[in-house]
Design a protein around this motif. Structure first.
Motif, PDB file in Angstrom:
ATOM      1  N   ARG A   1       0.806  -1.215   0.000  1.00 57.32           N
ATOM      2  CA  ARG A   1       0.000   0.000   0.000  1.00 57.32           C
ATOM      3  C   ARG A   1       0.845   1.273   0.000  1.00 57.32           C
ATOM      4  O   ARG A   1       0.314   2.366  -0.146  1.00 57.32           O
ATOM      5  CB  ARG A   1      -0.974   0.006   1.175  1.00 57.32           C
ATOM      6  N   ALA A   2       2.188   1.123   0.153  1.00 57.17           N
ATOM      7  CA  ALA A   2       3.066   2.292   0.081  1.00 57.17           C
ATOM      8  C   ALA A   2       3.529   2.573  -1.341  1.00 57.17           C
ATOM      9  O   ALA A   2       4.148   3.602  -1.601  1.00 57.17           O
ATOM     10  CB  ALA A   2       4.285   2.097   0.978  1.00 57.17           C
ATOM     11  N   LEU A   3       3.206   1.662  -2.278  1.00 59.45           N
ATOM     12  CA  LEU A   3       3.713   1.783  -3.637  1.00 59.45           C
ATOM     13  C   LEU A   3       2.740   2.512  -4.552  1.00 59.45           C
ATOM     14  O   LEU A   3       1.533   2.290  -4.503  1.00 59.45           O
ATOM     15  CB  LEU A   3       4.003   0.400  -4.222  1.00 59.45           C
TER      16      LEU A   3
ATOM     17  N   VAL B   1      19.941  10.757   9.565  1.00 63.26           N
ATOM     18  CA  VAL B   1      19.550  11.604  10.699  1.00 63.26           C
ATOM     19  C   VAL B   1      18.337  12.438  10.308  1.00 63.26           C
ATOM     20  O   VAL B   1      17.361  12.550  11.068  1.00 63.26           O
ATOM     21  CB  VAL B   1      20.717  12.519  11.131  1.00 63.26           C
ATOM     22  N   ALA B   2      18.381  13.003   9.097  1.00 67.11           N
ATOM     23  CA  ALA B   2      17.247  13.806   8.619  1.00 67.11           C
ATOM     24  C   ALA B   2      15.974  12.969   8.585  1.00 67.11           C
ATOM     25  O   ALA B   2      14.902  13.422   9.000  1.00 67.11           O
ATOM     26  CB  ALA B   2      17.550  14.372   7.229  1.00 67.11           C
ATOM     27  N   ALA B   3      16.073  11.724   8.094  1.00 67.42           N
ATOM     28  CA  ALA B   3      14.891  10.863   7.987  1.00 67.42           C
ATOM     29  C   ALA B   3      14.368  10.452   9.355  1.00 67.42           C
ATOM     30  O   ALA B   3      13.152  10.388   9.575  1.00 67.42           O
ATOM     31  CB  ALA B   3      15.230   9.621   7.169  1.00 67.42           C
ATOM     32  N   ALA B   4      15.272  10.159  10.288  1.00 66.26           N
ATOM     33  CA  ALA B   4      14.845   9.751  11.629  1.00 66.26           C
ATOM     34  C   ALA B   4      14.097  10.874  12.333  1.00 66.26           C
ATOM     35  O   ALA B   4      13.095  10.645  13.020  1.00 66.26           O
ATOM     36  CB  ALA B   4      16.059   9.314  12.458  1.00 66.26           C
ATOM     37  N   VAL B   5      14.566  12.110  12.157  1.00 65.05           N
ATOM     38  CA  VAL B   5      13.876  13.265  12.742  1.00 65.05           C
ATOM     39  C   VAL B   5      12.556  13.499  12.022  1.00 65.05           C
ATOM     40  O   VAL B   5      11.513  13.731  12.653  1.00 65.05           O
ATOM     41  CB  VAL B   5      14.770  14.517  12.688  1.00 65.05           C
ATOM     42  N   GLN B   6      12.573  13.431  10.689  1.00 63.03           N
ATOM     43  CA  GLN B   6      11.365  13.659   9.902  1.00 63.03           C
ATOM     44  C   GLN B   6      10.247  12.701  10.308  1.00 63.03           C
ATOM     45  O   GLN B   6       9.070  13.085  10.361  1.00 63.03           O
ATOM     46  CB  GLN B   6      11.675  13.477   8.409  1.00 63.03           C
ATOM     47  N   ALA B   7      10.606  11.459  10.600  1.00 59.21           N
ATOM     48  CA  ALA B   7       9.605  10.453  10.973  1.00 59.21           C
ATOM     49  C   ALA B   7       8.902  10.800  12.271  1.00 59.21           C
ATOM     50  O   ALA B   7       7.811  10.281  12.548  1.00 59.21           O
ATOM     51  CB  ALA B   7      10.261   9.079  11.089  1.00 59.21           C
TER      52      ALA B   7
ATOM     53  N   ARG C   1      12.969  -0.017 -10.543  1.00 57.64           N
ATOM     54  CA  ARG C   1      12.746   1.170  -9.724  1.00 57.64           C
ATOM     55  C   ARG C   1      11.352   1.113  -9.107  1.00 57.64           C
ATOM     56  O   ARG C   1      10.375   0.859  -9.805  1.00 57.64           O
ATOM     57  CB  ARG C   1      12.862   2.461 -10.544  1.00 57.64           C
ATOM     58  N   LEU C   2      11.312   1.358  -7.814  1.00 59.28           N
ATOM     59  CA  LEU C   2      10.031   1.491  -7.128  1.00 59.28           C
ATOM     60  C   LEU C   2       9.662   2.968  -7.074  1.00 59.28           C
ATOM     61  O   LEU C   2      10.521   3.824  -6.831  1.00 59.28           O
ATOM     62  CB  LEU C   2      10.102   0.945  -5.705  1.00 59.28           C
ATOM     63  N   ARG C   3       8.389   3.240  -7.285  1.00 58.19           N
ATOM     64  CA  ARG C   3       7.878   4.602  -7.091  1.00 58.19           C
ATOM     65  C   ARG C   3       6.920   4.562  -5.909  1.00 58.19           C
ATOM     66  O   ARG C   3       5.887   3.904  -5.964  1.00 58.19           O
ATOM     67  CB  ARG C   3       7.173   5.096  -8.351  1.00 58.19           C
ATOM     68  N   LEU C   4       7.299   5.236  -4.829  1.00 56.02           N
ATOM     69  CA  LEU C   4       6.472   5.236  -3.633  1.00 56.02           C
ATOM     70  C   LEU C   4       5.456   6.362  -3.679  1.00 56.02           C
ATOM     71  O   LEU C   4       5.664   7.380  -4.353  1.00 56.02           O
ATOM     72  CB  LEU C   4       7.333   5.366  -2.377  1.00 56.02           C
ATOM     73  N   ARG C   5       4.361   6.181  -2.991  1.00 54.44           N
ATOM     74  CA  ARG C   5       3.357   7.234  -2.896  1.00 54.44           C
ATOM     75  C   ARG C   5       3.949   8.422  -2.125  1.00 54.44           C
ATOM     76  O   ARG C   5       4.710   8.246  -1.172  1.00 54.44           O
ATOM     77  CB  ARG C   5       2.109   6.703  -2.194  1.00 54.44           C
ATOM     78  N   ASP C   6       3.602   9.607  -2.565  1.00 50.55           N
ATOM     79  CA  ASP C   6       4.113  10.810  -1.905  1.00 50.55           C
ATOM     80  C   ASP C   6       3.771  10.785  -0.420  1.00 50.55           C
ATOM     81  O   ASP C   6       2.620  10.583  -0.035  1.00 50.55           O
ATOM     82  CB  ASP C   6       3.519  12.070  -2.546  1.00 50.55           C
ATOM     83  N   GLY C   7       4.800  11.012   0.410  1.00 56.52           N
ATOM     84  CA  GLY C   7       4.577  11.059   1.847  1.00 56.52           C
ATOM     85  C   GLY C   7       4.650   9.719   2.542  1.00 56.52           C
ATOM     86  O   GLY C   7       4.469   9.647   3.755  1.00 56.52           O
ATOM     87  N   ALA C   8       4.945   8.630   1.803  1.00 56.85           N
ATOM     88  CA  ALA C   8       4.956   7.296   2.424  1.00 56.85           C
ATOM     89  C   ALA C   8       6.251   7.015   3.177  1.00 56.85           C
ATOM     90  O   ALA C   8       6.264   6.268   4.150  1.00 56.85           O
ATOM     91  CB  ALA C   8       4.729   6.211   1.369  1.00 56.85           C
ATOM     92  N   CYS C   9       7.358   7.612   2.735  1.00 54.34           N
ATOM     93  CA  CYS C   9       8.679   7.293   3.301  1.00 54.34           C
ATOM     94  C   CYS C   9       9.348   8.553   3.842  1.00 54.34           C
ATOM     95  O   CYS C   9       9.571   9.510   3.095  1.00 54.34           O
ATOM     96  CB  CYS C   9       9.555   6.650   2.221  1.00 54.34           C
ATOM     97  N   PRO C  10       9.713   8.579   5.125  1.00 51.02           N
ATOM     98  CA  PRO C  10      10.365   9.772   5.681  1.00 51.02           C
ATOM     99  C   PRO C  10      11.735  10.038   5.071  1.00 51.02           C
ATOM    100  O   PRO C  10      12.157  11.191   4.984  1.00 51.02           O
ATOM    101  CB  PRO C  10      10.466   9.459   7.183  1.00 51.02           C
TER     102      PRO C  10
ATOM    103  N   PRO D   1      -1.080  10.553  -2.953  1.00 53.05           N
ATOM    104  CA  PRO D   1      -0.308  10.774  -1.721  1.00 53.05           C
ATOM    105  C   PRO D   1      -1.022  10.235  -0.491  1.00 53.05           C
ATOM    106  O   PRO D   1      -2.225   9.964  -0.516  1.00 53.05           O
ATOM    107  CB  PRO D   1      -0.174  12.301  -1.662  1.00 53.05           C
ATOM    108  N   VAL D   2      -0.253  10.069   0.577  1.00 54.92           N
ATOM    109  CA  VAL D   2      -0.795   9.601   1.857  1.00 54.92           C
ATOM    110  C   VAL D   2      -0.586  10.688   2.901  1.00 54.92           C
ATOM    111  O   VAL D   2       0.229  11.591   2.726  1.00 54.92           O
ATOM    112  CB  VAL D   2      -0.108   8.295   2.311  1.00 54.92           C
ATOM    113  N   ASP D   3      -1.341  10.601   4.005  1.00 56.72           N
ATOM    114  CA  ASP D   3      -1.206  11.611   5.055  1.00 56.72           C
ATOM    115  C   ASP D   3      -0.592  11.032   6.328  1.00 56.72           C
ATOM    116  O   ASP D   3      -0.736  11.595   7.406  1.00 56.72           O
ATOM    117  CB  ASP D   3      -2.550  12.263   5.364  1.00 56.72           C
ATOM    118  N   ALA D   4       0.113   9.897   6.182  1.00 56.67           N
ATOM    119  CA  ALA D   4       0.839   9.302   7.305  1.00 56.67           C
ATOM    120  C   ALA D   4       1.957   8.445   6.730  1.00 56.67           C
ATOM    121  O   ALA D   4       1.812   7.857   5.652  1.00 56.67           O
ATOM    122  CB  ALA D   4      -0.086   8.451   8.170  1.00 56.67           C
ATOM    123  N   TYR D   5       3.081   8.391   7.416  1.00 51.98           N
ATOM    124  CA  TYR D   5       4.200   7.590   6.927  1.00 51.98           C
ATOM    125  C   TYR D   5       3.853   6.103   6.991  1.00 51.98           C
ATOM    126  O   TYR D   5       3.344   5.615   8.007  1.00 51.98           O
ATOM    127  CB  TYR D   5       5.459   7.862   7.748  1.00 51.98           C
ATOM    128  N   LEU D   6       4.133   5.391   5.910  1.00 50.49           N
ATOM    129  CA  LEU D   6       3.861   3.956   5.839  1.00 50.49           C
ATOM    130  C   LEU D   6       5.124   3.127   6.041  1.00 50.49           C
ATOM    131  O   LEU D   6       5.058   1.907   6.102  1.00 50.49           O
ATOM    132  CB  LEU D   6       3.222   3.614   4.486  1.00 50.49           C
TER     133      LEU D   6
END
Length: 303
Positions: free
Chosen positions: A43-45, A221-227, A60-69, A117-122
């Motif tokens: 469901r994140a794809l 580090v950026a991704a861990a904070v973003q999450a 190449r995988l294309r993830l839904r916008d907002g799925a991955c921090p 897009p999604v409104d929560a990280y998957l």
């Protein structure tokens, strides 16, 4: 289950998720090796593609916008060796790569996974605690606060202020940029009430990056904070209702009023719409599987 094994890594698809494991080839980027295995739910794809080349191909995988921090924090700026959602495919495995891509596409169609897009990280952010040294400093993150410490290469004006500790609830944004040409990169934290006007070289809330080997690890580090920041597409807290309230609103609400007395067929159509709405709420994560089942049973009884 389908899988493709390459020097660049291994991808395995079981119908519900893709398991991405980086290879041990020398061309595998440091960031991919550090992240390790990733489990990407279907469901994140948003899609998958395979591109053939003379010497090698690319899955190449294309993830839904907002799925991955990680993707959100880096803004699509990860170069190929460090992008965990790409796989280098050797020519003798082109057929296998096409088969994997077809299986993922078929699953997306069968499960009716939307590409929007999604409104929560998957996907979760990188594991913590994290400590990365690159450029003019070291960034440490324990899940609650970021600590920036400086080294002998730090500009005197920035180092004079000493180490910085930034609580997560004071951080409003985080960005990672790699160095490009003559322009240095950066890991920058935007702090509530502090305007960003100075270059990273002088900014006490930023680490300046010069294009060295460990620079991509600052993206972790950026991704861990973003999450741990509010999702950028999420509704304001005042507008978000808890799942139980959403459940009652959808399952118990009467059919939409019609200008004329509704026939049995009209009422039946309205209840079918309720079922579709419940399915959407489940796919978006608003309802758990148990809540969805209870609500569906309530609607079916009314039918």
């Amino acid at each position: 289950m389908v899988e493709i094994i390459q020097k660049d890594g291994t991808w395995v698809f079981d119908g519900d998720a893709l398991r991405l494991t980086p290879g041990r080839d020398k061309n595998v980027g440091l960031l991919r090796r550090t992240v390790g295995e990733l489990l990407v739910p279907l469901r994140a794809l948003a899609g998958i593609s395979f591109e053939q080349g003379k010497k090698s191909g690319r899955l190449r995988l294309r993830l839904r916008d907002g799925a991955c921090p990680l993707l959100h924090a880096t803004g699509g700026r990860l170069t190929e060796p460090h992008d965990p959602y790409q796989l280098v495919v050797e020519p003798d495995r082109y057929g296998v790569a096409e088969y994997v891509a077809d299986e993922v596409r078929n699953a997306l169609l069968l499960d009716q996974v939307p590409a929007g897009p999604v409104d929560a990280y998957l996907l979760p952010g990188p594991s913590i605690p994290l400590s990365v040294s690159a450029g003019d400093g070291t960034a440490n993150f324990d899940g609650e606060r970021v600590r920036l410490e400086w080294n002998w290469k730090t500009e005197d004006a920035k180092a004079a202020g000493g180490a910085r500790t930034l609580p997560v609830d004071e951080i409003t944004a985080v960005e990672w940029y790699p160095s490009a040409g003559l322009e240095n990169g950066r890991l920058r934290f935007t702090v509530r009430g502090v305007p960003v006007k100075t270059p990273a070289k002088y900014d006490p809330n930023a680490v300046e990056l010069w294009g060295f080997r460990k620079d991509p690890l600052m993206a972790l580090v950026a991704a861990a904070v973003q999450a741990r920041l509010p999702h950028p597409a999420a509704a304001p807290e005042s507008a978000v209702r808890p799942p139980t309230e959403a459940l009652r609103a959808v399952a118990a609400a009467p059919p939409d009023p019609a200008p004329a007395p509704a026939s049995a067929e009209d009422g039946h159509d309205a209840l079918l719409r309720r079922l579709r709405e419940l399915g959407e709420l489940r796919r978006e994560g608003v309802l758990t599987e148990e809540e969805f089942t209870l609500a569906k049973q309530a609607v079916l009884k009314r039918m």
